[in-house]
Motif scaffolding. Sequence first.
Motif, short mmCIF file in Angstrom:
data_model
loop_
_atom_site.label_atom_id
_atom_site.label_comp_id
_atom_site.label_asym_id
_atom_site.label_seq_id
_atom_site.Cartn_x
_atom_site.Cartn_y
_atom_site.Cartn_z
N MET A 194 0.85 -1.17 0.00
CA MET A 194 0.00 0.00 0.00
C MET A 194 0.90 1.23 0.00
N LEU A 195 0.69 2.08 -0.95
CA LEU A 195 1.38 3.37 -1.02
C LEU A 195 0.32 4.46 -0.91
N ASN A 196 -0.22 4.57 0.29
CA ASN A 196 -1.31 5.46 0.65
C ASN A 196 -2.57 5.19 -0.16
N ASP A 197 -2.66 5.61 -1.41
CA ASP A 197 -3.89 5.39 -2.18
C ASP A 197 -3.74 4.35 -3.28
N VAL A 198 -2.56 3.77 -3.43
CA VAL A 198 -2.31 2.74 -4.44
C VAL A 198 -2.06 1.42 -3.74
N LEU A 199 -2.81 0.40 -4.15
CA LEU A 199 -2.66 -0.94 -3.60
C LEU A 199 -2.01 -1.81 -4.66
N CYS A 200 -1.01 -2.57 -4.27
CA CYS A 200 -0.30 -3.42 -5.22
C CYS A 200 -0.06 -4.79 -4.61
N ILE A 201 -0.17 -5.80 -5.43
CA ILE A 201 0.30 -7.14 -5.07
C ILE A 201 1.43 -7.43 -6.04
N PHE A 202 2.56 -7.87 -5.50
CA PHE A 202 3.70 -8.12 -6.37
C PHE A 202 4.37 -9.44 -6.03
N ASN A 203 5.08 -9.96 -6.99
CA ASN A 203 5.85 -11.18 -6.82
C ASN A 203 7.15 -10.81 -6.12
N PRO A 204 7.41 -11.33 -4.90
CA PRO A 204 8.61 -10.92 -4.17
C PRO A 204 9.92 -11.40 -4.80
N ILE A 205 9.85 -12.38 -5.68
CA ILE A 205 11.06 -12.88 -6.34
C ILE A 205 11.42 -12.00 -7.53
N THR A 206 10.43 -11.74 -8.38
CA THR A 206 10.69 -10.95 -9.59
C THR A 206 10.44 -9.46 -9.39
N LEU A 207 9.75 -9.12 -8.29
CA LEU A 207 9.32 -7.74 -8.00
C LEU A 207 8.33 -7.19 -9.03
N GLU A 208 7.76 -8.07 -9.81
CA GLU A 208 6.75 -7.69 -10.80
C GLU A 208 5.40 -7.47 -10.11
N ILE A 209 4.75 -6.35 -10.43
CA ILE A 209 3.41 -6.06 -9.90
C ILE A 209 2.42 -6.93 -10.65
N THR A 210 1.67 -7.76 -9.89
CA THR A 210 0.70 -8.66 -10.52
C THR A 210 -0.72 -8.11 -10.48
N GLN A 211 -1.01 -7.24 -9.51
CA GLN A 211 -2.31 -6.56 -9.42
C GLN A 211 -2.08 -5.18 -8.87
N LYS A 212 -2.92 -4.26 -9.32
CA LYS A 212 -2.80 -2.87 -8.86
C LYS A 212 -4.19 -2.25 -8.85
N SER A 213 -4.46 -1.45 -7.83
CA SER A 213 -5.75 -0.78 -7.71
C SER A 213 -5.54 0.52 -6.93
N ALA A 214 -6.56 1.34 -6.90
CA ALA A 214 -6.46 2.61 -6.17
C ALA A 214 -7.71 2.79 -5.30
N ILE A 215 -7.51 3.47 -4.17
CA ILE A 215 -8.61 3.88 -3.31
C ILE A 215 -8.52 5.40 -3.21
N SER A 216 -9.53 6.01 -2.61
CA SER A 216 -9.55 7.47 -2.47
C SER A 216 -9.68 7.87 -1.01
N PRO A 217 -8.65 7.61 -0.21
CA PRO A 217 -8.76 7.95 1.21
C PRO A 217 -8.73 9.46 1.42
N LEU A 218 -9.39 9.91 2.49
CA LEU A 218 -9.40 11.33 2.82
C LEU A 218 -8.14 11.74 3.57
N GLY A 219 -7.47 10.78 4.19
CA GLY A 219 -6.25 11.07 4.94
C GLY A 219 -5.18 10.05 4.61
N THR A 220 -4.19 9.99 5.47
CA THR A 220 -3.09 9.05 5.32
C THR A 220 -3.52 7.65 5.73
N MET A 221 -3.07 6.66 4.99
CA MET A 221 -3.31 5.27 5.36
C MET A 221 -2.12 4.79 6.17
N PHE A 222 -2.39 4.06 7.28
CA PHE A 222 -1.34 3.65 8.20
C PHE A 222 -0.90 2.21 8.04
N GLU A 223 -1.85 1.27 8.01
CA GLU A 223 -1.50 -0.15 8.09
C GLU A 223 -2.42 -1.01 7.22
#
Length: 106
Positions: free
Chosen positions: A1-30
């Motif tokens: 999670m990069l605040n408003d961007v959600l990613c699932i990636f392959n830890p071996i290749t570091l390739e992003i396999t899924q990506k989505s966005a949310i629209s939070p009003l503030g900072t995302m913590f965890e």
Amino acid sequence: MLNDVLCIFNPITLEITQKSAISPLGTMFEVHPFGKDYILYGEIEIYRISEDLKEKWSFSARDIFVRCGSNDSAFEMKDDRICLYDFLDNYYEIDYDGNIITDIMK
């Protein structure tokens, strides 16, 4: 999670396999796994995100989910509920479908 961007990636290749966005009003913590889903704890909103990164629900309250004057956490996941405090020390409990169980306003 990069605040408003959600990613699932392959830890071996570091390739992003899924990506989505949310629209939070503030900072995302965890991000917390919940079965095949994810619970996202943010400054102003709590989200439940499905394994395919779709928003199932979001919840916000009167103020930011941070405790003032206390070292106790403002966010806690229990077996059947999520417990939250806001900056004004209001207390909320929501179930894992995003429904309010308890709200105690100061």
